[in-house]
Design a protein around this motif. Structure first.
Motif, PDB file in Angstrom:
ATOM      1  N   GLU A  13       1.044  -1.128  -0.036  1.00 61.85           N
ATOM      2  CA  GLU A  13      -0.082  -0.111   0.067  1.00 61.85           C
ATOM      3  C   GLU A  13       0.901   1.123  -0.172  1.00 61.85           C
ATOM      4  N   LYS A  17       2.198   1.945  -7.206  1.00 56.90           N
ATOM      5  CA  LYS A  17       1.973   1.142  -8.151  1.00 56.90           C
ATOM      6  C   LYS A  17       0.978   1.450  -9.025  1.00 56.90           C
ATOM      7  N   GLU A  40      -5.890  -6.914  -9.524  1.00 61.57           N
ATOM      8  CA  GLU A  40      -6.131  -8.061  -8.829  1.00 61.57           C
ATOM      9  C   GLU A  40      -6.404  -7.451  -7.422  1.00 61.57           C
ATOM     10  N   PRO A  41      -7.347  -7.923  -6.637  1.00 63.30           N
ATOM     11  CA  PRO A  41      -8.486  -8.559  -7.021  1.00 63.30           C
ATOM     12  C   PRO A  41      -9.042  -7.440  -7.685  1.00 63.30           C
ATOM     13  N   ARG A  51     -13.877  -9.036  -5.394  1.00 65.15           N
ATOM     14  CA  ARG A  51     -12.937  -8.167  -4.932  1.00 65.15           C
ATOM     15  C   ARG A  51     -13.714  -7.285  -3.576  1.00 65.15           C
ATOM     16  N   LEU A  55     -12.676  -7.209   0.108  1.00 68.88           N
ATOM     17  CA  LEU A  55     -12.029  -5.828   0.925  1.00 68.88           C
ATOM     18  C   LEU A  55     -13.130  -5.112   1.540  1.00 68.88           C
ATOM     19  N   TYR A  70      -9.037 -14.770  -3.406  1.00 68.38           N
ATOM     20  CA  TYR A  70      -8.044 -13.940  -4.168  1.00 68.38           C
ATOM     21  C   TYR A  70      -7.796 -14.729  -5.425  1.00 68.38           C
ATOM     22  N   ARG A  74      -8.586 -14.386  -9.501  1.00 71.25           N
ATOM     23  CA  ARG A  74      -7.700 -14.393 -10.573  1.00 71.25           C
ATOM     24  C   ARG A  74      -7.974 -15.544 -11.675  1.00 71.25           C
ATOM     25  N   ARG A  95      -1.098  -5.975  -9.459  1.00 77.62           N
ATOM     26  CA  ARG A  95      -0.870  -7.012  -8.673  1.00 77.62           C
ATOM     27  C   ARG A  95      -1.209  -8.281  -9.233  1.00 77.62           C
ATOM     28  N   PHE A  96      -0.485  -9.384  -9.044  1.00 82.20           N
ATOM     29  CA  PHE A  96      -0.763 -10.914  -9.535  1.00 82.20           C
ATOM     30  C   PHE A  96      -0.173 -11.659  -8.501  1.00 82.20           C
ATOM     31  N   SER A  99       1.507 -11.086  -5.158  1.00 84.79           N
ATOM     32  CA  SER A  99       0.879 -10.301  -4.214  1.00 84.79           C
ATOM     33  C   SER A  99       0.480 -11.328  -3.320  1.00 84.79           C
ATOM     34  N   THR A 100       0.199 -12.720  -3.867  1.00 83.83           N
ATOM     35  CA  THR A 100      -0.539 -13.849  -3.002  1.00 83.83           C
ATOM     36  C   THR A 100       0.633 -14.143  -2.184  1.00 83.83           C
ATOM     37  N   TYR A 103       1.578 -11.337   0.565  1.00 83.85           N
ATOM     38  CA  TYR A 103       0.421 -10.936   1.708  1.00 83.85           C
ATOM     39  C   TYR A 103       0.122 -12.224   2.487  1.00 83.85           C
ATOM     40  N   GLN A 104      -0.163 -13.445   1.855  1.00 83.68           N
ATOM     41  CA  GLN A 104      -1.006 -14.331   2.343  1.00 83.68           C
ATOM     42  C   GLN A 104       0.317 -15.407   2.886  1.00 83.68           C
ATOM     43  N   ASN A 152     -10.117   0.349   2.759  1.00 84.93           N
ATOM     44  CA  ASN A 152     -10.802  -0.883   2.867  1.00 84.93           C
ATOM     45  C   ASN A 152     -10.307  -1.863   4.022  1.00 84.93           C
ATOM     46  N   TYR A 154      -8.179  -4.225   3.964  1.00 87.15           N
ATOM     47  CA  TYR A 154      -6.743  -4.592   3.848  1.00 87.15           C
ATOM     48  C   TYR A 154      -5.675  -3.251   3.867  1.00 87.15           C
TER      49      TYR A 154
HETATM   50  P1  TMP Z   1      -5.186  -2.690  -4.142  1.00 82.71           P
HETATM   51  O1  TMP Z   1      -5.621  -1.871  -3.089  1.00 82.71           O
HETATM   52  O2  TMP Z   1      -3.703  -2.603  -4.541  1.00 82.71           O
HETATM   53  O3  TMP Z   1      -6.236  -2.889  -5.080  1.00 82.71           O
HETATM   54  O4  TMP Z   1      -5.195  -4.104  -3.368  1.00 82.71           O
HETATM   55  C1  TMP Z   1      -6.075  -4.884  -2.778  1.00 82.71           C
HETATM   56  C2  TMP Z   1      -5.521  -5.627  -1.593  1.00 82.71           C
HETATM   57  O5  TMP Z   1      -5.510  -7.228  -1.716  1.00 82.71           O
HETATM   58  C3  TMP Z   1      -3.958  -5.182  -1.321  1.00 82.71           C
HETATM   59  O6  TMP Z   1      -3.957  -5.046   0.318  1.00 82.71           O
HETATM   60  C4  TMP Z   1      -3.278  -6.546  -1.122  1.00 82.71           C
HETATM   61  C5  TMP Z   1      -4.264  -7.631  -1.278  1.00 82.71           C
HETATM   62  N1  TMP Z   1      -4.046  -8.845  -1.991  1.00 82.71           N
HETATM   63  C6  TMP Z   1      -3.626  -9.946  -1.400  1.00 82.71           C
HETATM   64  O7  TMP Z   1      -3.582  -9.878  -0.157  1.00 82.71           O
HETATM   65  N2  TMP Z   1      -3.408 -11.052  -1.896  1.00 82.71           N
HETATM   66  C7  TMP Z   1      -3.463 -11.337  -3.456  1.00 82.71           C
HETATM   67  O8  TMP Z   1      -3.315 -12.158  -4.029  1.00 82.71           O
HETATM   68  C8  TMP Z   1      -3.826  -9.816  -4.149  1.00 82.71           C
HETATM   69  C9  TMP Z   1      -4.249 -10.146  -5.498  1.00 82.71           C
HETATM   70  C10 TMP Z   1      -4.053  -8.774  -3.497  1.00 82.71           C
END
Ligand code: TMP
Length: 205
Positions: A13, A17, A40-41, A51, A55, A70, A74, A95-96, A99-100, A103-104, A152, A154
């Motif tokens: 965040e 990007k 994405e999402p 999405r 979120l 997520y 995809r 994001r692709f 990101s998974t 984050y995950q 949101n 996240y």
């Molecule tokens: P964004 O705000 O950049 O659109 O992204 C939404 C949120 O989703 C951001 O906090 C990252 C998260 N995310 C994951 O946790 N795993 C994923 O696979 C993707 C694509 C996004």
């Protein structure tokens, strides 16, 4: 090298990007180069539905549920947009798969092999050509998040979570440096715009 490359933008965040992808898409529009741009999402209509579910501030899902959502989002992009346009149009993705992992796995501790294996199952032969990894200092990340009008689900983690995620991205970079171009998002917007466009040109030469 690639006539119709697939370019991904990754980062935590506040890493700029989304602005950087906008600069590249404006460049493509001016040059009349056909492209599709997705996030994405989100992206395809069905993925945008997912999405909203993930979120939404009222959602309270377990981390495994988030992972599966997520990945489901995809798959809708792959089946409805990405495979169809693969090597036919330039594809820009906000994001692709990284990101998974960032984050995950690195952020939330879900098993990396499990994530890799579902991603491979979904992607099959779909391969990306370049990932711009946008990095930002803790201070700028915090300031940029504070400036957001709506947050949101996240956008509300502790700063330590985003630090773990950014460190995760750096671990992915260290494993496969050729895949990435690092963008220092603490630098000026104009400097980064020039770097991104020139890297894109190199890719298509
Ligand atoms: P964004 O705000 O950049 O659109 O992204 C939404 C949120 O989703 C951001 O906090 C990252 C998260 N995310 C994951 O946790 N795993 C994923 O696979 C993707 C694509 C996004």
């Amino acid at each position: 090298m690639y006539k119709k490359p697939i370019v991904v933008f990754e980062g935590v965040e506040g890493s700029g990007k989304t602005l950087h992808i906008k600069h590249l898409s404006n460049f493509l529009k001016k040059r009349k180069i056909k492209f599709i741009k997705i996030r994405e999402p989100g992206g395809h209509f069905n993925s945008e539905k997912i999405r909203k579910l993930i979120l939404n501030n009222k959602s309270k899902f377990h981390k495994n549920t988030d992972l599966l959502l997520y990945l489901a989002a995809r798959n809708e992009n792959l089946q409805n947009l990405l495979i169809k346009n693969y090597k036919k149009k330039v594809i820009l993705i906000d994001r692709f798969t990284d990101s998974t992992l960032a984050y995950q796995h690195y952020g939330m501790g879900i098993n990396i092999n499990l994530i890799n294996s579902i991603n491979s199952f979904l992607l099959k032969n779909f391969k990306t050509n370049l990932t711009f990894l946008n990095l930002v200092s803790k201070k700028n990340m915090k300031n940029r998040l504070l400036k957001r009008k709506t947050l949101n689900r996240y956008d509300k983690f502790k700063m330590s979570f985003y630090t773990k995620v950014q460190n995760g991205y750096l671990k992915l970079y260290a494993k496969n440096k050729n895949k990435y171009k690092i963008i220092d998002s603490n630098k000026s917007i104009l400097t980064n715009k020039k770097i991104i466009i020139s890297e894109f040109k190199k890719l298509t030469k």
